[in-house]
Scaffold this active site. Structure first.
Site, PDB file in Angstrom:
ATOM      1  N   HIS A 150       3.378  -4.467   0.608  1.00 25.54           N
ATOM      2  CA  HIS A 150       1.785  -5.146   0.992  1.00 25.54           C
ATOM      3  C   HIS A 150       1.568  -6.334   2.483  1.00 25.54           C
ATOM      4  CE1 HIS A 150      -2.760  -4.177   1.972  1.00 25.54           C
ATOM      5  NE2 HIS A 150      -3.025  -5.856   2.062  1.00 25.54           N
TER       6      HIS A 150
ATOM      7  N   CYS B 170       0.268  -0.273   5.977  1.00 32.20           N
ATOM      8  CA  CYS B 170      -0.209  -1.813   6.629  1.00 32.20           C
ATOM      9  C   CYS B 170       0.278  -2.080   7.374  1.00 32.20           C
ATOM     10  CB  CYS B 170      -1.031  -1.985   5.253  1.00 32.20           C
ATOM     11  SG  CYS B 170       0.837  -2.972   3.890  1.00 32.20           S
TER      12      CYS B 170
ATOM     13  N   ASP C  98      -2.802   0.628   2.656  1.00 32.59           N
ATOM     14  CA  ASP C  98      -2.404   1.844   2.002  1.00 32.59           C
ATOM     15  C   ASP C  98      -1.134   2.088   2.841  1.00 32.59           C
ATOM     16  OD1 ASP C  98      -2.462   1.752   5.182  1.00 32.59           O
ATOM     17  OD2 ASP C  98      -4.555   3.534   4.855  1.00 32.59           O
TER      18      ASP C  98
END
Length: 275
Positions: free
Chosen positions: A262, A52, A49
């Site tokens: 990410h 992160c 999400d």
């Protein structure tokens, strides 16, 4: 529950599963993972999400913590929300986790609770001596959504505090790190109030951390954050450090990213062979 940080898997097994094709990107990623595998044996996947970057950094910091950082020990640490709100009226518009339209007193009390939780958890985990028990305590913390997200709110507020300090230092003619100029050179964050409205309030909701905010996070935690940026393999940005002039007395945490959005966690440092 949902585990925020997945159990470890062999780093090259993970890579072969994720990057099978023969495209230039897949080849670059495989080369990048091979380079990381020289240093680390395994990888732990972090829930993707918009928290992160905070999640991966905090998880790594806690899982190797052996003491409470000095900034968490200061007596006025938990008074921070009150102190800042008394000086900067605009902080009333701080957005708490999906809870809009809070009153100033409530915001102050709630953030104070988050800061106290951060201090308590960091202290408890850092006092655990055995590596297996320490890892279990971290895993348990990152299975508890309510506590976990409260910690990210604490980190975001601490990032705002660091930004305000840097902004004020620059305005009063003191030396500040270069990233601080870049942070406030953006049209969307020319001062701390805009930074809060346009960036920090959105982290975890509609956006993650941008590059320049990774520097802010590093300065806030007083940790050197080392990131393997796999898509930059074979360039001098493959391993990027935040801050880029590492502080000798700051601990180091290591993350992996494929796209600067990410972040995952490399674990189990390989024992380097002694010649």
């Amino acid at each position: 529950y949902r585990l925020s940080v997945a159990p470890e898997v062999d780093i090259m097994l993970y890579c072969r599963k994720e990057w099978r094709g023969d495209t230039p990107v897949a080849k670059t990623m495989r080369k990048g993972y091979e380079a990381v595998a020289q240093k680390f044996a395994s990888i732990r996947r972090v829930r993707g999400d918009n928290y992160c970057a905070l999640r991966a950094t905090l998880f790594q910091a806690l899982s190797q913590a052996t003491q409470l950082p000095s900034w968490l020990q200061s007596e006025d640490f938990t008074m921070l929300p009150e102190n800042l709100l008394s000086k900067y009226d605009w902080i009333k518009q701080w957005q708490l986790k999906h809870k809009l339209g809070r009153k100033m007193g409530e915001i102050s009390d709630e953030i104070k609770e988050y800061l106290m939780l951060l201090r308590k958890k960091w202290k408890n985990i850092s006092e655990i001596k055995g590596p297996i028990e320490k890892q279990e305590a971290c895993d348990n913390l990152f299975k508890n959504e309510e506590e976990e997200y409260s910690l990210y709110e604490a980190l975001k507020f601490l990032m705002l505090n660091t930004a305000i300090e840097l902004y004020n230092e620059d305005k009063s003619g003191r030396r500040v790190p270069v990233f601080s100029w870049l942070l406030f050179a953006r049209d969307t964050s020319s001062n701390p109030c805009q930074l809060m409205h346009n960036h920090l309030n959105h982290i975890g909701h509609s956006g993650g951390l941008e590059q320049v905010e990774m520097f802010l996070l590093a300065y806030t935690l007083q940790y050197n954050i080392q990131v393997y940026r796999l898509y930059k393999y074979s360039t001098d940005e493959f391993i990027t450090l935040y801050p880029n002039d590492p502080k000798e007395d700051w601990p180091v945490v290591t993350l992996i990213t494929e796209d600067d959005r990410h972040y995952n966690i490399p674990v189990r440092m390989c024992q380097e062979t002694v010649l």
